[in-house]
Design an enzyme around this catalytic site. Structure first.
Site, PDB file in Angstrom:
ATOM      1  N   ASP A   1       0.808  -1.229   0.000  1.00  7.70           N
ATOM      2  CA  ASP A   1       0.000   0.000   0.000  1.00  7.70           C
ATOM      3  C   ASP A   1       0.836   1.271   0.000  1.00  7.70           C
ATOM      4  O   ASP A   1       0.303   2.359   0.265  1.00  7.70           O
ATOM      5  CB  ASP A   1      -0.951  -0.001   1.207  1.00  7.70           C
ATOM      6  CG  ASP A   1      -2.133  -0.937   0.975  1.00  7.70           C
ATOM      7  OD1 ASP A   1      -2.642  -0.965  -0.155  1.00  7.70           O
ATOM      8  OD2 ASP A   1      -2.536  -1.639   1.925  1.00  7.70           O
TER       9      ASP A   1
ATOM     10  N   ASP B   1      -7.057  -3.849  -5.625  1.00 11.17           N
ATOM     11  CA  ASP B   1      -6.677  -2.552  -5.048  1.00 11.17           C
ATOM     12  C   ASP B   1      -5.246  -2.153  -5.420  1.00 11.17           C
ATOM     13  O   ASP B   1      -4.904  -0.973  -5.472  1.00 11.17           O
ATOM     14  CB  ASP B   1      -6.759  -2.584  -3.513  1.00 11.17           C
ATOM     15  CG  ASP B   1      -7.892  -3.417  -2.952  1.00 11.17           C
ATOM     16  OD1 ASP B   1      -8.324  -4.364  -3.629  1.00 11.17           O
ATOM     17  OD2 ASP B   1      -8.330  -3.145  -1.828  1.00 11.17           O
TER      18      ASP B   1
END
Ligand code: GLY
Length: 387
Positions: A113, A171
């Site tokens: 991330d 994602d």
């Protein structure tokens, strides 16, 4: 013939006036929302302990995280956008302070991330200040993210937990923008190559024939073959988790901008058409948390998925030269500006939007404000202003 000419001439004038009227209505709405956002984020900054980042506001409790949480970059990122919009020095100071809290995350190799965390914070910080120290943080962060790339598979590993061999989630498309940026800034082609290979691998394996996507794809570490297709935050393995569709839409739109590759643009359009044309997509374009949730319409909408979608659609409409995507983005922004979604000043822990869903299967963060809903809502409005 003359009559026809005048009729056409006046029709054109009226159409132009109508569009201008709509555009200025939208401008007013955006200005009002941005003023509210500024007020809210100044208020939120008073609630925030100095070493923490906001997460949510639930049952009257302001929830915060450390810098290692995947959402740590959204608060500074939103502040950078609000500063860019207003030039307000108080926002600048808080943007700098909260961005610099994340400095150590550049060395974090335990998460995929880093794009969310560092590019939404340091990326804007560098774009708006040109401070070379910020650039160094993003470059080191890009190295850290690249350390999770596996050549056999051709993808960046998403998670280190769970029983999967090599999980990649949709994602993860969002983290690629930092890598294409890193190649532009450093002239080292490796980051760009990783981003493109990951995007191609995801395009080949994450999507169903109707352009909806699975959440988690598991790959065999030895052969690089896909060995499983699962969900984590969606309703079921075969369902279409709303935010996952939004991440895919945004990711391929962004990769089309970054590479000029027509295949990414076509794919983004197919995802947009899947979402906008889905029978379970409400007319106001705020999706339910999963397009296949069995209890629709008696279940939660997800403002975060809507905000990500709106921002992506503004860009997609320009890249594809397709006004209907812009109309859809405007509809989403208008709906998010209604009292169901937009907070009143001084409430909601300072968050701008209400009604997002973090992870319904875990009954976690349901019908609450979330930092990424705010970030992409503000980004969508900045993009609409920039048209
Ligand atoms: N990237 C995690 C989420 O969308 O919830």
């Amino acid at each position: 013939m003359k009559k026809l000419f005048f009729a056409a001439f006046f029709a054109l004038i009226f159409a132009a006036c109508g569009n201008r009227h709509n555009a200025s209505e939208m401008e007013l709405l955006i200005d009002r929302n941005m003023q509210l956002a500024i007020e809210q984020y100044k208020y939120m900054s008073t609630l925030l302990p100095p070493d923490r980042l906001p997460m949510s506001y639930e049952n009257g409790e302001f929830k915060t995280s450390g810098t290692g949480w995947w959402c740590s970059g959204f608060y500074p990122g939103t502040l950078w956008y609000l500063y860019e919009y207003s030039g307000d020095e108080q926002l600048l100071a808080e943007a700098i302070r909260s961005t610099e809290l994340l400095e150590k995350e550049q060395y974090n190799t335990r998460t995929h991330d880093l794009g969310f965390m560092l590019f939404c914070s340091y990326g804007h910080a560098y774009r708006l200040t040109g401070n070379p120290a910020y650039k160094e943080v993003i470059m080191t962060g890009s190295e850290s993210l690249s350390s999770r790339y596996n050549h056999t598979i051709g993808a960046i590993r998403s998670w280190d937990f769970g029983t999967w061999q090599f999980p990649v989630i949709i994602d993860n498309m969002m983290n690629l923008e930092m890598l294409t940026w890193a190649t532009r800034e450093s002239r080292n082609p490796r980051f760009h190559e990783i981003a493109v290979t990951h995007a191609d691998k995801t395009l080949a394996n994450h999507f169903r024939p109707d352009a909806s996507s699975y959440h988690v794809i598991d790959y065999d570490r030895e052969s690089g073959e896909r060995v499983g297709a699962h969900t984590w935050q969606g309703y079921s393995d075969d369902s279409s988790w709303a935010r996952g569709q939004a991440w895919g839409l945004y990711g391929y739109t962004m990769m089309s901008r970054e590479t000029g590759d027509r295949a990414y643009l076509d794919h983004a359009r197919r995802i947009a058409d899947f979402m906008l044309g889905h029978p379970n997509m409400p007319d106001d374009l705020i999706p339910y948390w999963d397009f296949n949730a069995p209890d629709i319409p008696d279940t939660s909408r997800d403002a975060s998925a809507a905000a990500v979608t709106a921002s992506a659609l503004v860009e997609l409409s320009s890249l594809a030269n397709e006004p209907r995507y812009l109309d859809a983005a405007r509809t989403i922004v208008k709906t998010l500006s209604t009292p169901t979604y937009l907070a009143e000043a001084g409430t909601n822990g300072g968050f701008i939007l209400k009604q997002s869903v973090g992870a319904m299967p875990f009954n976690s963060e349901v019908d609450v404000p979330l930092t990424y809903a705010d970030y992409y809502f503000v980004e969508a409005m900045m993009r609409l202003r920039g048209l």
